[in-house]
Structures are given as structure tokens and as C-alpha cells.
Design a protein around this motif. Structure first.
Motif, short mmCIF file in Angstrom:
data_model
loop_
_atom_site.label_atom_id
_atom_site.label_comp_id
_atom_site.label_asym_id
_atom_site.label_seq_id
_atom_site.Cartn_x
_atom_site.Cartn_y
_atom_site.Cartn_z
N GLU A 131 -36.40 -6.25 -71.25
CA GLU A 131 -37.69 -5.72 -70.79
C GLU A 131 -37.96 -6.15 -69.35
N ARG A 134 -35.95 -4.14 -66.92
CA ARG A 134 -36.51 -2.80 -66.72
C ARG A 134 -37.69 -2.85 -65.77
N LYS A 135 -38.54 -3.87 -65.95
CA LYS A 135 -39.71 -4.00 -65.08
C LYS A 135 -39.31 -4.26 -63.62
N HIS A 171 -46.98 -3.11 -64.25
CA HIS A 171 -45.56 -2.97 -64.58
C HIS A 171 -45.32 -3.34 -66.05
N SER A 175 -44.01 -0.68 -68.62
CA SER A 175 -42.70 -1.00 -69.18
C SER A 175 -42.75 -1.00 -70.70
N GLU A 186 -40.52 4.79 -65.87
CA GLU A 186 -41.61 3.89 -65.52
C GLU A 186 -42.02 4.09 -64.06
#
Length: 958
Positions: A131, A134-135, A171, A175, A186
Motif C-alpha cells: 500500500e 502505491r501511495k 494519498h 490509495s 490514484e
């Protein structure tokens, strides 16, 4: 606890090495020779410190196991060992010192946890790292201009204070909203949303900007509907949790531990505000809180969650302080309140509801666990032929409607226009003036302010007022003899249909002259009706009218096409196949035509509804019978509990419900179940699936009711019922064939399950419920669960849906997936779908097999709808809400379709939907206007619309 664990490990390891020891020059820490150093993600270098890793891993263990004395010793020893392992690994690799990337340290921590058997912590740690990655990627993808603009924005909080825009939290929220979803971005959401912000934006406007941004992308990618729902959840959490004093804001990850804290706070506040039943406080709230599953919040589409928020969540002064999993637990607790092991049953009910495998009807969702738990869905009444009784029935309508119930009124006993009134030596004005009062009562008493009041009046076809009755919804004529807001339905005897087929005459009577016709059906009705006709010829009956049956039939069809009313429902199959014919007569159906229960002057029939979510029971092998059986068993128990818990505003409804204990288990998502199996609605495969799926539901529902009878006892009027004779719905078809005549019916009677064994079980144990099945429209609960309504075919593959919660872009996700798999989904396809009103038939590049599977409602021949309904009806002890879609409708098509419905053994039909009278709203991407309605909508035919495609009356049942 996932978020706590993840942040404890990954966050602490990051922060640990964010503190350099010594001077920093050019981003390089000045360290002693041979010392290990750590490269952070921003490129700076800091000293390696074992103690920081130890603290981080300790926090992780505490987050999972708590800080009890029993755990502390094990945690201390384990952490020391893991820290030594991680440090030793790097010293072994770099005996002379060197630099290590922060990701390498985290990899080693993860590996050490796995080797030590600490799989729970390791699993959460892996998820969190993904995670965070991804952020970081999303943040990096934002343009510098956007990031610079964001840094200049201050947000006005609820208390009026201003704070800098928290880009990191944005974010996190976005996310989380995109986790596990394919083909969503995103960065695109953040970039577009930030463009619409300004300095001084409010916190609410900030949340709205994110949601609206995701909504505008739904027609490009259906998964953005889930994104929009998850973004909406952020503001829902802030509203509810702050009201409950649990937290000001929370991420989805935070709910792992906040849900358990929020449940007891919610129960206490709800009881304090006199919105929840005090009995809920006696549950083991700690146990129930631990059972809540926060990840199930992620199942909602935007339409589903917005519908829950707008119309179902309990609120105080317009503040909604329920959240999705608390909502489902409140309903579950309300349904388990009289169970012996009620905590365990509440958890069982909660898990079923929150999984979307089954959903209770709207009144149950509204009111379970509240001070006045009116949980039943619909009520059927018979109006007596006297002034006191008529206005008593209207008062009953008002009281039942006030607490959210759909109504079906049988008006056949009331004498016709011109009939003699002995008490005044005058003549009756017939039923129409009273129906005007009923119409206005439905408008005035709007189900507690939650939705429109809804009532349907039924009249048998031989009633002398029938010709005026069928014109009640016309927009022309004397408005004092019109009912523009209520529904109407024809209650048609088989004899009338036979005379239509044979081109014969039909005689209309006042019930005051032929009082027993109301309670007769089958051959007994035919014989008595013919006797009354003979009495008109002898002069014994003078108030009557003779018409051509075919002419009256045409008028009924004409009004149905023009106004959408009266619906066509059939008296004889409802009665001849009723399990309860030994104790009464079915005189009408309900508002949505799926309930067929006895009524009389002393009994108001009540039905309690819920629906199996059929696509949730489809796997790679087709229908998962084991899962379906488990779902149905729990669902029938929940429905039976409704009868005992329910609040009854009218005593005759209570008496009837306790005496017969009817329930109506139905289904929804039939079209989705076909999509999951790549079956076209207009196919023999679909008809077979309708047959097999309903057979399974019927089998398991009867089995479940019989099991409840063994546990709780049979319903009081069981003896003498068809059940007590070993006659099931599939068997009662033969009685209908014998009474009607084999020339007037054709019904498939195939069966595949072990019905003989189940008959033996019922004869041995009895039944808990007089009736167990009915397929309701599921208009709203299907929205909540994100599936197609009831047994409906797909309306369009791309359109704008309007209901009481607003306008929502709806795109068929199954079609999008199949087009993606073939490389055909792009902006051109979106525009083509909009141009062709959601149809793929005229789009050349769509393959023929997909055109068949994704044919829309008006592209499926009506015979397929009737055939599938006929196969279901043979298994159902009540009826089904069957809408009929007819493209380019005309008199001949209507005639054939409705004759076929009767000939196929159907008990009832519901709305007629005609394409010629339907316009479509179109959404657009290019204009940037969300769900904008195009000016080039389909032009309606001169005939008024047969019905609304999202008629709110449908929601009175579900």
C-alpha cells in the motif's frame, strides 16, 4: 489491527533511520569507518541502529497481541532474537561496513518474521508495504504544478479553523479506495480533484471533490463506482465517529479497531436518543464488536452506499451515526433479540447480511432493532360492503402505511354503481368515489416520511364497475373519478380467459346480487357464475351488463398500455395452488403482485420478505448448492423471527400473521447470475437455469421451514393444508390442470431433486410457515448489493439511473470485462453505447455471441420472460413480480403476451414496460458534467409512459 501492525513495523523502521547521528554534508552522514549506514528513500544516508529495529518490532507485536503480562515475556524474547538476526545478517554481509537501503532492512525483517513463524504480523507487514509503495507512486506521478498548488491550499474545518491541505492523508484515502481494483488510477483521481480545489475550501467540499471525480470516471471503468463508494466512506466515517465521540476522522485501515469501539458507543447513543430498543444493550457488545468485518465496507458500489446513507442509516438531527457494518449488525441484533443464543445468532445473521449473500426487505432494514420494529413488507386486506367497514379499511391502510408497508386492497365485495342500498332506500355510487379517498390517503400518509405511500386496489373482472375501474389512471375525464397516485390490478377468473379465447359473452354483476362469487374459484366458480347468468335471463337479477369478453379484454390491454394499469393477475391459479385453501380464499395479491395470501373481514394478511442474492452463489461449476442451502436455512430463520418481533399497528394483521406465519423468500440478481455463466437471457439455457435455481431455492426453503417446525412447532393452521397432505407447489400444478382443463394450460413439470424424501420429512415434522416463497421486485436492496433487480433483464448497458438518492451512472461491468478481454473497450465504445442508448446490437465490432448475452430488456423477446417465469412459478407457493418488456408494443403483441402468461400457468404479472413510451437519459464524459442529460433523448410515443423504469412504488415491498 492491521493498520496498527503495519505502521508499527514499517513506519518505525523508516523513522528509526530518519535520525542521522553526526554531521550531514551533501546528504551523506559522517560516520565512523566500518559502520553500517542506511540509505533512505529520499536519498539521505543515516547511521544504522539496532535498538530502533527492536522498538519497531516490539510495537508490532504489541499491536497484535496486546501488552498483557502473559504476552510481555514472550514478546521480549522473540523481539530480541529477531533483532539480533536482522543485524547479524547485515554485519555478516558487510564486515567492513557499508550502506544498506531501507527496503533491504524491511525485506530482512519480513523474512525473519516468516522464519520465526510470526505469519500474522508478516502478512500484515507485506500488505502495508504494498500500500505504501502505491501511495508513493501516486504521489510521484502528480505534476509539480499540482503539488505546488496543493501546498498553497488551506482547508476550513467544521469548527471554522483553517489548516494546510493534508496531501499525505489524501494519498492514504485515495490509495485505500483503489486497493484491489484493476484499471483505476490514484494519480488521475488526485490530479483531477486537486484542480477543483481552492484556498479556503471546506472539509466537506474536499471530500465531495474526490467523490465527484471518481463518479465522472465510472462510464470509462465500472470499478470507479467502488472507488467512489470508498471515498464517500471517508466522510461517512468522519460524520458518524465524531458524533459518537470515537474519533474525528479515520481511514479504512483504522476501522480494523475502531468498529469494535464504535458499536457500544452507537448502541448507547441510539438508546439515549430513543432511536434504538433498550434490549440491544443487553447483547455482548464486545463479542459482537469483534465480529464486525471492516473489509466488507469495500463491497459497495457508489449507488449502493449512497442509498444506504440517504435512506437507511439511523440519524439524529440529520446526522447519520450508523456505518455500514454497524447497520448490518443492528439489523441482525434486532432479528436475533428473541433467540436463545442471541449473540451467536446475531453474528450468524450479521455475516449473512454483510456478505450480500442475502438481504432482508426494506422495512426490516429500516426498523429492526428500533423502538417500533415494523419489519413486515406488505399487507393484504378485503374491504367489506358497508360504510363502517369501508372507512375502517381506509384507516387500516393509513396505519399500515405509516409504519412502512405496501398495501393490496380487495374491493370486489363492495357493491357496484346503481346497486340498491336498503338502509337509505337509495342507490350506491360504486367503488370509484371510495378509491379516490384511498388514493389521497396513500399520498397523505407517506410511510413515516421515508418513502411514498403505496397501495394497489384489486377488482374481479365480473364486477359491474370494472369498466370504470380500468380507467382510473387515465389523464382525461372527470378528475373526481381518477386516481393518479395509486395502483390498480385486475383479478381475473379463468372463466373470463376461456371466454376471451372462445370469443364468448361475459356478464358483469354487482356483488350485492352475487355475493358468493367472491369466495369461489375453479369449477365451483364456473358453475355458480353460469347459474347467475341464467338468473339474468329469467329476470331474477336485473342489475347486470353483458359484454363481449374479447372487447373487455382489449379495453383492459389498452388501458394497461396507455396508463400502465390495471395489472393482470389471475384468481384461479392463486387459489387452486394455495397451500392454505382449507382455511380461506386468496382475494387479491399485494402492491407488487408477488404475495397470494388469504384475506377476509377478520384477517389482514401479512408477508415478510427477503431475497437470496443469486450471483453470490455462482462459482466455476455453476450454482453452488451447498452454499445456497446454508444461505436459505439462515434466511428462513430470520424471516420466521420477523413474525414474532414485528410491530403490528392493526390487530387483525397480528392475528393473521401469528396464525399462519407466512414468509416470502425470493431472489435477486438473476441477470447477473446469467452473466457469470455467459448465458443469454433469451435462450433455452436461461430458461433451464431459472427452473433449476428456483427448484433448489424451493427445496431448501421448504426443508428449512420443516426443520424450524421440528424445533419450534408447526404453524397453528397447518392441519388440512396442502403441506399436511404431502402436496408441494410442484404437485399443485396438477390440480390447476384438472380444474382449468388441459386445453388451457401448458406447464413444464420436470424435477431433479429428491422431493420424495422431503415430502416424507414434512409429513413427519410439519411446516413452520404456511407459505415460504415469493419473488419481490427488490428495487432498492438490489441497488444496495450492486446487482440486477429481482428476475429483471438488464435495462441498458449504459444509462443514468434516477431515484430518491439522486442520479447515478450505471454501466454493465460484465460487458466491460468481456470487451476488455477482446481488446474492444475504449472511448469510442463508450460513445457508441451512449449513442445507441446502451445497446450493443448496432455496434458492428461487438461479436455476435456478446450481442446475444448483452441483449437489453427490450431486445429480449417477451416469450423468454414468460417461459422463465413459468418454470419458476411451478416451484413457488406464492407468486413473482414479473415485469414484461415489449418492444414496439401494439395490441396484437400485448394480446399474445398476456394470453401466453395465463396459458403458461402464471399467477400474476406486474408492470408492462413499453419501449415506445420510454426515454433514456445519457451521461457524458466530454462535457465534464456529471451525469448530464443529453437533449437528444429518445422521443416518447404519443401514448403516455406505461410506467417509470425506477418506480418508487416497487420499493414498498423491497
Amino acid at each position: 489491527m492491521q493498520t496498527d501492525t503495519n505502521q508499527a513495523i514499517s513506519g518505525a523502521v523508516d523513522n528509526t533511520h530518519g535520525q542521522a547521528t553526526g554531521a550531514v554534508s551533501g546528504g551523506i552522514a559522517a560516520t565512523a569507518p566500518g559502520q553500517l549506514r542506511v540509505i533512505k528513500r529520499n536519498g539521505t544516508v543515516v547511521a544504522f541502529e539496532e535498538s530502533k529495529i527492536s522498538v519497531a518490532i516490539t510495537k508490532a507485536f504489541l499491536a497484535v497481541e496486546g501488552g498483557t503480562a502473559a504476552a510481555s515475556s514472550r514478546i521480549h524474547e522473540t523481539v530480541a532474537k529477531l533483532t539480533d538476526q536482522v543485524a547479524a545478517t547485515f554485519r555478516r554481509r558487510m564486515p567492513s561496513g557499508g550502506t544498506i537501503h531501507i527496503e533491504d532492512i524491511q525485506d530482512q525483517v519480513e523474512l525473519s518474521l516468516m522464519r520465526a513463524g510470526e505469519h500474522k504480523i508478516a502478512r500484515d507487514y507485506v500488505i502495508y508495504r504494498e500500500e505504501q509503495a502505491r501511495k508513493r507512486a501516486a504521489k510521484a506521478s502528480l505534476s509539480q504544478e499540482t503539488q505546488a498548488a496543493a501546498s498553497a491550499i488551506n482547508v476550513v474545518q467544521a469548527d471554522g479553523s483553517r489548516a494546510p491541505l493534508d496531501l499525505d492523508r489524501l494519498h492514504t484515502i485515495v490509495s485505500e479506495a483503489c486497493v484491489g481494483l484493476d484499471d483505476v488510477s490514484e494519480a488521475d483521481i488526485l490530479d483531477e480533484a486537486l484542480k477543483n480545489l481552492y484556498d479556503g475550501v471546506t472539509a466537506d467540499e474536499l471530500s465531495t471533490s474526490l467523490v465527484i471525480t471518481a463518479r465522472t470516471m465510472i462510464e470509462q471503468e465500472p470499478n470507479y463506482s467502488f472507488v467512489a463508494a470508498r471515498l464517500l466512506s471517508d466522510s461517512l466515517r468522519a460524520e458518524a465517529l465524531s458524533f459518537l465521540g470515537v474519533a474525528e476522522t479515520a481511514t479504512q485501515g483504522d476501522m480494523e479497531h475502531l468498529y469494535a469501539r464504535a458499536l457500544p458507543a452507537y448502541i448507547a447513543r441510539g438508546i439515549e436518543l430513543e432511536l434504538l430498543a433498550p434490549e440491544l444493550a443487553s447483547f455482548d457488545l464486545e463479542k459482537l464488536g469483534r465480529a464486525l468485518l471492516p473489509e466488507r465496507d469495500l463491497q459497495f458500489t457508489y449507488l449502493g452506499l449512497q442509498t444506504l446513507y440517504d435512506r437507511y442509516f439511523i440519524h439524529s438531527a440529520e446526522t447519520r451515526f450508523e456505518l455500514p457494518q454497524i447497520f448490518f449488525m443492528r439489523v441482525a441484533m434486532g432479528l436475533a433479540v428473541e433467540e436463545t443464543a442471541r449473540d451467536d445468532r446475531a453474528i450468524e445473521f450479521y455475516k449473512l447480511l454483510s456478505s450480500f449473500d442475502y438481504m432482508s426487505s426494506t422495512p426490516t432494514l429500516f426498523n429492526a432493532g428500533t423502538l417500533r420494529p415494523q419489519l413486515s413488507s406488505c399487507y393484504l386486506t378485503t374491504v367489506p360492503d358497508d360504510l363502517h367497514g369501508i372507512y375502517g379499511a381506509i384507516q387500516d391502510n393509513a396505519m399500515l402505511s405509516k409504519f412502512a408497508g405496501g398495501l393490496g386492497n380487495d374491493w370486489t365485495p363492495v357493491r357496484a354503481l346503481g346497486a340498491y342500498i336498503k338502509g337509505t332506500n337509495g342507490k350506491s355510487q360504486g367503488i370509484v368515489p371510495f378509491l379516490k379517498v384511498v388514493n389521497d390517503t396513500a399520498v397523505a400518509v407517506n410511510q413515516g416520511g421515508k418513502r411514498k405511500g403505496a397501495v394497489c386496489a384489486y377488482l374481479e373482472t365480473w364486477h359491474l364497475d370494472i369498466e370504470e375501474f380500468v380507467e382510473l389512471r387515465k389523464n382525461t375525464g372527470d378528475d373526481r373519478r381518477r386516481t393518479h397516485d395509486m395502483n390498480t390490478a385486475n383479478w381475473i377468473p379463468d372463466l373470463f380467459m376461456k371466454r376471451v379465447f372462445n370469443g364468448e359473452d361475459w356478464t358483469l354483476f354487482s356483488p350485492s346480487d352475487v355475493p358468493d362469487l367472491h369466495d369461489l374459484y375453479g369449477r365451483a366458480f364456473e358453475q355458480r357464475y353460469q347459474q347467475y347468468e341464467a338468473m339474468t335471463r329469467s329476470g331474477e337479477i336485473t342489475l347486470f351488463k353483458t359484454v363481449k369478453a374479447e372487447n373487455l379484454w382489449r379495453k383492459m390491454l389498452g388501458m394497461l398500455f396507455e396508463t400502465g394499469h390495471p395489472w393482470m393477475t389471475f384468481k384461479d391459479p392463486c387459489n387452486l395452488r394455495s397451500p392454505q385453501q382449507h382455511v380461506g380464499v386468496v382475494h387479491s395479491s399485494n402492491l407488487c403482485t408477488e404475495i397470494t395470501l388469504n384475506t377476509n373481514a377478520d384477517e389482514i394478511a401479512v408477508c415478510n420478505l427477503g431475497s437470496v442474492n443469486l450471483p453470490q452463489h455462482i462459482d466455476d461449476n455453476g450454482l453452488n448448492l451447498e452454499k445456497l442451502r446454508n444461505t436459505v436455512r439462515t434466511a428462513v430463520r430470520m424471516l420466521d423471527n420477523v413474525i414474532d418481533i414485528n410491530y403490528y399497528s392493526v390487530d387483525s394483521a397480528r392475528n393473521s400473521n401469528f396464525k399462519h406465519r407466512p414468509v416470502g423468500l425470493g431472489l435477486m440478481g438473476f441477470q447477473d447470475a446469467l452473466y457469470r455463466q455467459h448465458i443469454a437471457y433469451g435462450s433455452d439455457q436461461a430458461v433451464t437455469f431459472a427452473d433449476r435455481s428456483m427448484e433448489a431455492i424451493s427445496y431448501y426453503a421448504i426443508e428449512a421451514s420443516s426443520e424450524l417446525a421440528a424445533e419450534r412447532g408447526t404453524y397453528s393452521s397447518y392441519q388440512g393444508s396442502l403441506w399436511s397432505q404431502g402436496i408441494f407447489p410442484i404437485d399443485s400444478i396438477q390440480k390447476l390442470i384438472e380444474e382449468r382443463g388441459a386445453d388451457y394450460i401448458q406447464v413444464n413439470q420436470e424435477q431433479t431433486l429428491d422431493w420424495a424424501n422431503l415430502r416424507a420429512q414434512v409429513l413427519r415434522q410439519g411446516m413452520r410457515n404456511s407459505n415460504v416463497m415469493a419473488i419481490a421486485p427488490t428495487a432498492t436492496i438490489a441497488n444496495i448489493t450492486g446487482v440486477s433487480q429481482s428476475i429483471e433483464p438488464t435495462y441498458q448497458n449504459l444509462y443514468v439511473k434516477s431515484n430518491l438518492s439522486g442520479e447515478f451512472t450505471v454501466v454493465n461491468p460484465y460487458l466491460v470485462k468481456d470487451l476488455k478481454d477482446r481488446g474492444l473497450w475504449d472511448g469510442v465504445m463508450v460513445n457508441d453505447l451512449k449513442y445507441f442508448d446502451g445497446s450493443v446490437q448496432a455496434i458492428d465490432r461487438v461479436p455476435a455471441d456478446l450481442k446475444a448475452i448483452y441483449a437489453t430488456a427490450f431486445e429480449v423477446e417477451p416469450r423468454w420472460l414468460v417461459d422463465s417465469a413459468s418454470r419458476r412459478q411451478k416451484w413457488i407457493d406464492q407468486a413473482q413480480s414479473l415485469n414484461l418488456y415489449i418492444n414496439n408494443a401494439n395490441g396484437k403483441k400485448l394480446d399474445i403476451t398476456y394470453r401466453m402468461a395465463w396459458y403458461s400457468g402464471l399467477k400474476t404479472t406486474y408492470y408492462l414496460r413499453s419501449l415506445a413510451a420510454t426515454g433514456t437519459e445519457k451521461s457524458t464524459i466530454e462535457t465534464g458534467a456529471l451525469n448530464a442529460v443529453s437533449s437528444d433523448t429518445a422521443t416518447p410515443a404519443p401514448v403516455p409512459a406505461a410506467c417509470s423504469l425506477d418506480d418508487p412504488d416497487c420499493e414498498a415491498c423491497q
